[in-house]
Design a protein around this motif. Structure first.
Motif, PDB file in Angstrom:
ATOM      1  N   PHE A 195       0.847  -1.192   0.000  1.00 25.15           N
ATOM      2  CA  PHE A 195       0.000   0.000   0.000  1.00 25.15           C
ATOM      3  C   PHE A 195       0.882   1.243   0.000  1.00 25.15           C
ATOM      4  N   SER A 196       0.590   2.188  -0.877  1.00 19.11           N
ATOM      5  CA  SER A 196       1.416   3.391  -1.026  1.00 19.11           C
ATOM      6  C   SER A 196       1.266   4.357   0.137  1.00 19.11           C
ATOM      7  N   GLY A 197       0.221   4.169   0.939  1.00 17.43           N
ATOM      8  CA  GLY A 197      -0.040   5.113   2.026  1.00 17.43           C
ATOM      9  C   GLY A 197      -0.925   6.264   1.599  1.00 17.43           C
ATOM     10  N   ILE A 198      -1.325   6.287   0.308  1.00 18.00           N
ATOM     11  CA  ILE A 198      -2.168   7.362  -0.206  1.00 18.00           C
ATOM     12  C   ILE A 198      -3.637   6.964  -0.109  1.00 18.00           C
ATOM     13  N   ALA A 199      -4.437   7.761   0.580  1.00 17.23           N
ATOM     14  CA  ALA A 199      -5.878   7.541   0.685  1.00 17.23           C
ATOM     15  C   ALA A 199      -6.586   8.732   0.055  1.00 17.23           C
ATOM     16  N   LEU A 200      -7.456   8.472  -0.898  1.00 15.70           N
ATOM     17  CA  LEU A 200      -8.204   9.527  -1.576  1.00 15.70           C
ATOM     18  C   LEU A 200      -9.656   9.473  -1.129  1.00 15.70           C
ATOM     19  N   GLU A 201     -10.214  10.628  -0.748  1.00 15.69           N
ATOM     20  CA  GLU A 201     -11.557  10.681  -0.198  1.00 15.69           C
ATOM     21  C   GLU A 201     -12.497  11.447  -1.124  1.00 15.69           C
ATOM     22  N   LEU A 202     -13.693  10.886  -1.321  1.00 13.23           N
ATOM     23  CA  LEU A 202     -14.739  11.553  -2.101  1.00 13.23           C
ATOM     24  C   LEU A 202     -15.906  11.824  -1.166  1.00 13.23           C
ATOM     25  N   LYS A 203     -16.150  13.101  -0.910  1.00 10.33           N
ATOM     26  CA  LYS A 203     -17.180  13.465   0.060  1.00 10.33           C
ATOM     27  C   LYS A 203     -17.878  14.730  -0.401  1.00 10.33           C
ATOM     28  N   GLY A 204     -19.192  14.679  -0.567  1.00 10.49           N
ATOM     29  CA  GLY A 204     -19.951  15.829  -1.040  1.00 10.49           C
ATOM     30  C   GLY A 204     -19.894  16.993  -0.079  1.00 10.49           C
TER      31      GLY A 204
ATOM     32  N   LEU B 217     -10.235  13.770  -4.060  1.00  4.93           N
ATOM     33  CA  LEU B 217     -10.888  12.986  -5.098  1.00  4.93           C
ATOM     34  C   LEU B 217     -12.183  13.668  -5.520  1.00  4.93           C
ATOM     35  N   LYS B 218     -12.266  14.069  -6.792  1.00  4.13           N
ATOM     36  CA  LYS B 218     -13.428  14.794  -7.295  1.00  4.13           C
ATOM     37  C   LYS B 218     -14.449  13.872  -7.938  1.00  4.13           C
ATOM     38  N   GLN B 219     -13.979  12.856  -8.651  1.00  4.43           N
ATOM     39  CA  GLN B 219     -14.869  11.911  -9.316  1.00  4.43           C
ATOM     40  C   GLN B 219     -14.234  10.530  -9.286  1.00  4.43           C
ATOM     41  N   PHE B 220     -15.074   9.507  -9.217  1.00  6.07           N
ATOM     42  CA  PHE B 220     -14.581   8.132  -9.321  1.00  6.07           C
ATOM     43  C   PHE B 220     -15.649   7.274  -9.975  1.00  6.07           C
ATOM     44  N   SER B 221     -15.281   6.564 -11.028  1.00  6.61           N
ATOM     45  CA  SER B 221     -16.239   5.744 -11.772  1.00  6.61           C
ATOM     46  C   SER B 221     -15.689   4.332 -11.939  1.00  6.61           C
ATOM     47  N   PRO B 222     -16.089   3.403 -11.065  1.00  3.20           N
ATOM     48  CA  PRO B 222     -15.649   2.011 -11.221  1.00  3.20           C
ATOM     49  C   PRO B 222     -16.475   1.308 -12.295  1.00  3.20           C
ATOM     50  N   ARG B 223     -15.929   0.250 -12.860  1.00  2.30           N
ATOM     51  CA  ARG B 223     -16.631  -0.501 -13.905  1.00  2.30           C
ATOM     52  C   ARG B 223     -16.318  -1.983 -13.762  1.00  2.30           C
TER      53      ARG B 223
ATOM     54  N   MET C 192      -7.432  -8.799 -15.511  1.00  9.64           N
ATOM     55  CA  MET C 192      -7.397  -7.500 -14.839  1.00  9.64           C
ATOM     56  C   MET C 192      -8.369  -6.495 -15.444  1.00  9.64           C
ATOM     57  N   ASN C 193      -8.993  -6.845 -16.564  1.00  9.46           N
ATOM     58  CA  ASN C 193     -10.014  -5.977 -17.156  1.00  9.46           C
ATOM     59  C   ASN C 193     -11.389  -6.185 -16.533  1.00  9.46           C
ATOM     60  N   PHE C 194     -11.509  -7.113 -15.603  1.00  4.18           N
ATOM     61  CA  PHE C 194     -12.791  -7.401 -14.969  1.00  4.18           C
ATOM     62  C   PHE C 194     -13.282  -6.213 -14.151  1.00  4.18           C
ATOM     63  N   LEU C 195     -12.400  -5.633 -13.374  1.00  2.22           N
ATOM     64  CA  LEU C 195     -12.772  -4.499 -12.519  1.00  2.22           C
ATOM     65  C   LEU C 195     -11.786  -3.364 -12.758  1.00  2.22           C
ATOM     66  N   THR C 196     -12.272  -2.295 -13.351  1.00  2.00           N
ATOM     67  CA  THR C 196     -11.429  -1.141 -13.650  1.00  2.00           C
ATOM     68  C   THR C 196     -12.131   0.126 -13.152  1.00  2.00           C
ATOM     69  N   GLY C 197     -11.467   1.228 -13.282  1.00  2.00           N
ATOM     70  CA  GLY C 197     -12.079   2.481 -12.842  1.00  2.00           C
ATOM     71  C   GLY C 197     -11.271   3.682 -13.293  1.00  2.00           C
ATOM     72  N   THR C 198     -11.934   4.823 -13.332  1.00  2.00           N
ATOM     73  CA  THR C 198     -11.266   6.079 -13.626  1.00  2.00           C
ATOM     74  C   THR C 198     -11.616   7.082 -12.545  1.00  2.00           C
TER      75      THR C 198
ATOM     76  N   GLU D 121      -5.893   3.727  -1.456  1.00  2.00           N
ATOM     77  CA  GLU D 121      -7.170   3.478  -0.784  1.00  2.00           C
ATOM     78  C   GLU D 121      -8.164   4.557  -1.200  1.00  2.00           C
ATOM     79  N   LEU D 122      -9.378   4.139  -1.557  1.00  2.00           N
ATOM     80  CA  LEU D 122     -10.437   5.079  -1.912  1.00  2.00           C
ATOM     81  C   LEU D 122     -11.508   5.049  -0.828  1.00  2.00           C
ATOM     82  N   LYS D 123     -11.891   6.217  -0.335  1.00  2.00           N
ATOM     83  CA  LYS D 123     -12.950   6.328   0.665  1.00  2.00           C
ATOM     84  C   LYS D 123     -14.120   7.078   0.053  1.00  2.00           C
ATOM     85  N   LEU D 124     -15.227   6.376  -0.126  1.00  2.00           N
ATOM     86  CA  LEU D 124     -16.430   6.981  -0.706  1.00  2.00           C
ATOM     87  C   LEU D 124     -17.451   7.160   0.413  1.00  2.00           C
ATOM     88  N   TYR D 125     -17.695   8.391   0.791  1.00  2.00           N
ATOM     89  CA  TYR D 125     -18.537   8.676   1.952  1.00  2.00           C
ATOM     90  C   TYR D 125     -20.029   8.575   1.612  1.00  2.00           C
ATOM     91  N   ASN D 126     -20.802   8.063   2.580  1.00  2.00           N
ATOM     92  CA  ASN D 126     -22.256   8.002   2.483  1.00  2.00           C
ATOM     93  C   ASN D 126     -22.862   9.245   3.148  1.00  2.00           C
TER      94      ASN D 126
END
Length: 320
Positions: free
Chosen positions: A184-193, A199-205, A287-293, A309-314
């Motif tokens: 783990f790089s130690g970098i955590a990105l947070e998406l919170k309204g 983190l401004k946008q995250f789109s998993p696929r 590795m193309n099963f789960l990707t994201g931008t 690490e991505l933190k997506l807040y509810n």
């Protein structure tokens, strides 16, 4: 008020000259594991100094980060200059750049190598474009053929065979084996309204369109006059079980992931080479099963290939 710890300073250097900060309108850097890094900068060109002064091929460096201490996020070359003149508002100049991997896309070549290490092949190809090479793959190759391919197509083809990752840092091409157990790089990105988080946008696929149950590589041994066959599955390959989507993808895809892929597009000369190629092709496909931008503010310590690490807040401020 926005959290000032995420305020971003942008510094743009083109042709060895730093652009005045008040003339830089926007800067976007795009990083992708499977292609060259890209950068697009919009400059105020009311005086026409950029549309007439910037040249294709100029060195192009962009720095972003906290105010007072931006770090480098892009190092490449100008590939396009697009002035946009307007009689009703300010004129601007759009400058587009790629890292130096773009040099390998020009021209198609057919050539062969016999009994040379892989590192020598990649060094010869990259060296023709003024790039040095960093590689940890030195396996000797009995026979390699570049068949009417661009050098970039050829390098990516060789990377698939070895399971290598290709990128460019400055003027050095990196052709390296991936670390499947990367820390783990130690970098955590947070998406919170409602807050100014990195983190401004995250789109998993999640997609099963390329998922298969196995890869079978076939070849022919001209000395022993016998067929060479190896089949790799997630269970039999060297993939780190349970840690990557590559291992979980076939089961998660249900009946849609039961097909077997056969590879006969390039020669293999022994069973060990066939196994290495099959494992690599399986990993690359799974590795193309789960990707994201994602989109985040300028963060110089964030590099492609890192484990983050991505933190997506509810709404209740808990997060996933």
């Amino acid at each position: 008020m926005a959290d000032q710890q995420y305020a971003t300073e942008i510094e743009v250097q083109i042709g060895g000259k730093t652009i005045e900060a008040n003339l830089v309108q926007t800067a976007l850097v795009e990083q992708d594991m499977s292609q060259a890094d890209m950068c697009t900068v919009s400059l105020d060109d009311t005086t026409r100094q950029f549309s007439g002064g910037i040249k294709v091929g100029d060195p192009f460096i962009v720095k972003m980060g906290p105010v007072g201490s931006p770090g480098q996020v892009f190092d490449g070359e100008v590939v396009a200059v697009e002035p946009r003149y307007s009689s009703e508002g300010e004129s601007k100049c759009i400058v587009r750049g790629f890292d130096r991997l773009h040099r390998l896309v020009r021209g198609r070549f057919s050539r062969t190598w016999e009994e040379v290490p892989e590192s020598a092949i990649i060094s010869e190809v990259a060296g023709a474009h003024g790039l040095g090479v960093q590689t940890d793959i030195n396996d000797e190759q009995l026979y390699v053929y570049q068949h009417n391919q661009t050098d970039l197509e050829f390098v990516y083809h060789r990377a698939k065979i070895h399971g290598a990752e290709v990128s460019v840092e400055g003027s050095s091409l990196k052709f390296m084996k991936p670390d499947h157990n990367k820390a783990f790089s130690g970098i955590a990105l947070e998406l919170k309204g409602g807050a100014d988080y990195e983190l401004k946008q995250f789109s998993p696929r999640m997609s099963s369109s390329e998922i298969i149950s196995a890869v079978e590589v076939r070849g022919w041994d001209p000395v022993k006059k016998e067929e060479i066959v190896h089949r790799s599955t997630p269970e039999s390959s060297g993939l780190p079980h349970g840690q990557l989507g590559a291992f979980l993808a076939p089961n998660a895809s249900g009946s849609l992931g039961k097909e077997v892929s056969y590879a006969v597009d390039s020669p293999v000369f022994d069973l060990a080479e066939a196994q290495k190629k099959a494992d690599s092709l399986l990993y690359d496909t799974m590795m193309n099963f789960l990707t994201g931008t994602g989109v985040c503010v300028g963060k110089p310590d964030l590099k492609k290939g890192q484990v983050v690490e991505l933190k997506l807040y509810n709404k209740d401020l808990s997060y996933d």
